[in-house]
Design a protein around this motif. Structure first.
Motif, PDB file in Angstrom:
ATOM      1  N   TYR A 154       0.811  -1.211   0.000  1.00 44.88           N
ATOM      2  CA  TYR A 154       0.000   0.000   0.000  1.00 44.88           C
ATOM      3  C   TYR A 154       0.855   1.276   0.000  1.00 44.88           C
ATOM      4  O   TYR A 154       0.320   2.382  -0.133  1.00 44.88           O
ATOM      5  CB  TYR A 154      -0.999  -0.004   1.169  1.00 44.88           C
ATOM      6  CG  TYR A 154      -1.983  -1.166   1.088  1.00 44.88           C
ATOM      7  CD1 TYR A 154      -2.328  -1.723  -0.137  1.00 44.88           C
ATOM      8  CD2 TYR A 154      -2.565  -1.704   2.227  1.00 44.88           C
ATOM      9  CE1 TYR A 154      -3.203  -2.786  -0.232  1.00 44.88           C
ATOM     10  CE2 TYR A 154      -3.457  -2.773   2.136  1.00 44.88           C
ATOM     11  CZ  TYR A 154      -3.761  -3.307   0.911  1.00 44.88           C
ATOM     12  OH  TYR A 154      -4.640  -4.359   0.816  1.00 44.88           O
ATOM     13  N   CYS A 191     -10.096   3.522   0.168  1.00 47.11           N
ATOM     14  CA  CYS A 191     -10.183   3.896  -1.263  1.00 47.11           C
ATOM     15  C   CYS A 191      -8.896   3.623  -2.028  1.00 47.11           C
ATOM     16  O   CYS A 191      -8.917   3.436  -3.232  1.00 47.11           O
ATOM     17  CB  CYS A 191     -10.570   5.363  -1.402  1.00 47.11           C
ATOM     18  SG  CYS A 191      -9.344   6.508  -0.726  1.00 47.11           S
ATOM     19  N   GLY A 192      -7.745   3.610  -1.309  1.00 44.70           N
ATOM     20  CA  GLY A 192      -6.476   3.357  -1.989  1.00 44.70           C
ATOM     21  C   GLY A 192      -6.258   4.291  -3.158  1.00 44.70           C
ATOM     22  O   GLY A 192      -6.340   5.516  -3.022  1.00 44.70           O
ATOM     23  N   ASN A 193      -6.059   3.714  -4.337  1.00 45.20           N
ATOM     24  CA  ASN A 193      -5.816   4.490  -5.559  1.00 45.20           C
ATOM     25  C   ASN A 193      -7.119   4.984  -6.210  1.00 45.20           C
ATOM     26  O   ASN A 193      -7.095   5.475  -7.330  1.00 45.20           O
ATOM     27  CB  ASN A 193      -5.030   3.642  -6.560  1.00 45.20           C
ATOM     28  CG  ASN A 193      -5.783   2.382  -6.924  1.00 45.20           C
ATOM     29  OD1 ASN A 193      -6.517   1.829  -6.104  1.00 45.20           O
ATOM     30  ND2 ASN A 193      -5.633   1.918  -8.143  1.00 45.20           N
ATOM     31  N   ASP A 216      -8.831   6.636   3.479  1.00 44.91           N
ATOM     32  CA  ASP A 216      -7.795   5.603   3.531  1.00 44.91           C
ATOM     33  C   ASP A 216      -6.794   5.936   4.637  1.00 44.91           C
ATOM     34  O   ASP A 216      -6.618   7.090   5.023  1.00 44.91           O
ATOM     35  CB  ASP A 216      -7.071   5.491   2.184  1.00 44.91           C
ATOM     36  CG  ASP A 216      -6.456   4.118   1.971  1.00 44.91           C
ATOM     37  OD1 ASP A 216      -7.054   3.296   1.242  1.00 44.91           O
ATOM     38  OD2 ASP A 216      -5.383   3.850   2.553  1.00 44.91           O
ATOM     39  N   MET A 273      -1.203   6.202  -0.776  1.00 44.72           N
ATOM     40  CA  MET A 273      -2.377   5.932  -1.622  1.00 44.72           C
ATOM     41  C   MET A 273      -3.185   7.222  -1.827  1.00 44.72           C
ATOM     42  O   MET A 273      -3.620   7.531  -2.948  1.00 44.72           O
ATOM     43  CB  MET A 273      -3.272   4.872  -0.973  1.00 44.72           C
ATOM     44  CG  MET A 273      -2.740   3.470  -1.106  1.00 44.72           C
ATOM     45  SD  MET A 273      -2.867   2.881  -2.809  1.00 44.72           S
ATOM     46  CE  MET A 273      -2.819   1.116  -2.568  1.00 44.72           C
ATOM     47  N   GLY A 306      -7.904   8.615   7.218  1.00 42.46           N
ATOM     48  CA  GLY A 306      -8.659   8.154   8.383  1.00 42.46           C
ATOM     49  C   GLY A 306      -8.683   6.649   8.464  1.00 42.46           C
ATOM     50  O   GLY A 306      -8.245   5.950   7.544  1.00 42.46           O
ATOM     51  N   ASN A 307      -9.213   6.157   9.580  1.00 39.52           N
ATOM     52  CA  ASN A 307      -9.286   4.726   9.840  1.00 39.52           C
ATOM     53  C   ASN A 307     -10.740   4.278   9.720  1.00 39.52           C
ATOM     54  O   ASN A 307     -11.618   4.825  10.396  1.00 39.52           O
ATOM     55  CB  ASN A 307      -8.772   4.462  11.259  1.00 39.52           C
ATOM     56  CG  ASN A 307      -8.538   2.993  11.508  1.00 39.52           C
ATOM     57  OD1 ASN A 307      -9.229   2.136  10.956  1.00 39.52           O
ATOM     58  ND2 ASN A 307      -7.567   2.694  12.338  1.00 39.52           N
ATOM     59  N   THR A 309     -14.308  -2.194  -1.445  1.00 39.11           N
ATOM     60  CA  THR A 309     -14.017  -3.183  -2.490  1.00 39.11           C
ATOM     61  C   THR A 309     -12.959  -4.201  -2.053  1.00 39.11           C
ATOM     62  O   THR A 309     -12.243  -3.985  -1.069  1.00 39.11           O
ATOM     63  CB  THR A 309     -13.473  -2.469  -3.742  1.00 39.11           C
ATOM     64  OG1 THR A 309     -12.341  -1.723  -3.329  1.00 39.11           O
ATOM     65  CG2 THR A 309     -14.511  -1.561  -4.369  1.00 39.11           C
ATOM     66  N   LEU A 310     -12.869  -5.279  -2.824  1.00 40.20           N
ATOM     67  CA  LEU A 310     -11.793  -6.256  -2.714  1.00 40.20           C
ATOM     68  C   LEU A 310     -11.550  -6.765  -1.281  1.00 40.20           C
ATOM     69  O   LEU A 310     -10.400  -6.928  -0.867  1.00 40.20           O
ATOM     70  CB  LEU A 310     -10.485  -5.644  -3.245  1.00 40.20           C
ATOM     71  CG  LEU A 310     -10.454  -5.233  -4.722  1.00 40.20           C
ATOM     72  CD1 LEU A 310      -9.152  -4.502  -5.039  1.00 40.20           C
ATOM     73  CD2 LEU A 310     -10.591  -6.444  -5.632  1.00 40.20           C
TER      74      LEU A 310
END
Ligand SMILES: C[S@@+](CC[C@H](N)C(=O)[O-])C[C@H]1O[C@@H](n2cnc3c(N)ncnc32)[C@H](O)[C@@H]1O
Length: 252
Positions: free
Chosen positions: A5, A47-49, A67, A72, A92-93, A109-110
């Motif tokens: 990440y 959300c990552g990317n 995220d 990211m 954030g967490n 997602t994922l």
């Protein structure tokens, strides 16, 4: 090299097998059939990317992404700048978070529901409940252990002469706490330079019938349904092989 990440570019290649406009079509099908409110704003947890951001913005939605990884978020911020999108990216967490304004739809997602125990899981649902408007939907992609954590998956993708070989595996840690360690290991060949990057996380498994009981016990959510392969015509109960299942709950 640091973990996956912290390497959004390689991360993006690893999970680039998805049909993103197709998945946004599925979001919109869910809005049409199951949301009790019009959807204008969305929140992606972990959300990552931000893979769906561009398509969502193009279709007129206000995008919020949360995220824990600053790398990211920076990658998403650059992407938003490139496409000229006004979005809200929050450090954030997902276990315990709040937003300045409530949203109409939340998704993850994922299998990215990163909770390590029951208390974190309950806090997570409390946080989602506080930011999601009544009548709005929360869509979870995987996140529930429909298959055993010890299943191993491997795939290879090449983009712009960067070849990435990925293996995702799980190892049980504590059967009573329902914890397992998930490992995403990638071998990268970046124009001849080789890297091995590993991402390890402890997660609390959530089993399907447990999930139904949990949602029934929550006063502010109701179960809507679950489907296989991001396809609302494939009821999960009828699936012979479960792959990329999505689950929908609604804020009440
Ligand atoms: C598998 S990636 C998903 C990224 C993106 N949503 C996608 O569809 O490709 C998981 C993301 O969750 C983030 N993450 C992990 N633990 C988190 C937490 N406790 N709170 C918020 N984000 C977290 C990671 O930094 C990573 O960007």
């Amino acid at each position: 090299m640091s973990n996956l990440y912290d390497n959004p570019k390689y991360y993006e290649i690893v999970f680039s097998f998805r049909d993103i406009p197709g998945e946004v079509d599925v979001f919109e099908e869910c809005f049409k059939h199951f949301s009790l409110i019009p959807v204008k704003s969305v929140l992606e947890l972990g959300c990552g990317n931000s893979p769906h951001m561009e398509e969502l913005v193009k279709r007129g939605y206000q995008y919020n992404g949360l995220d824990l990884s600053k790398a990211m978020l920076e990658y998403s911020r650059q992407k938003a700048l490139r496409i000229g999108a006004k979005v809200n990216l929050i450090h954030g967490n997902m276990i315990d978070f709040s937003l300045d304004a409530v949203v109409d739809f939340v998704y993850i997602t994922l299998g990215s529901l990163y909770v390590r125990n029951t208390s974190e899981l309950m806090k997570h649902f409390d946080s989602v409940s506080a930011v999601l408007k009544k009548g709005g939907l929360y869509l979870l992609d995987w996140c529930i252990q429909f298959t055993l954590s010890s299943d191993k998956e491997t795939w290879e993708i090449e983009k712009e002469r960067i070849k990435v070989n990925t293996t995702v595996s799980g190892k049980d840690i504590n059967p009573i706490e329902q914890t397992f360690e998930e490992t995403i290991a990638i071998e990268v060949n970046d124009h001849g330079k080789h890297h091995i990057i590993t991402e390890k996380n402890v997660k609390r498994a959530i089993y399907p019938q447990e999930f139904l009981c949990l949602v029934r016990s929550l006063k502010d959510f109701e179960f809507v349904g679950w489907w296989n392969n991001w396809d609302l015509s494939q009821l999960l109960e009828q699936a012979t092989k479960i792959d990329r299942p999505i689950t929908l709950i609604r804020r009440i």
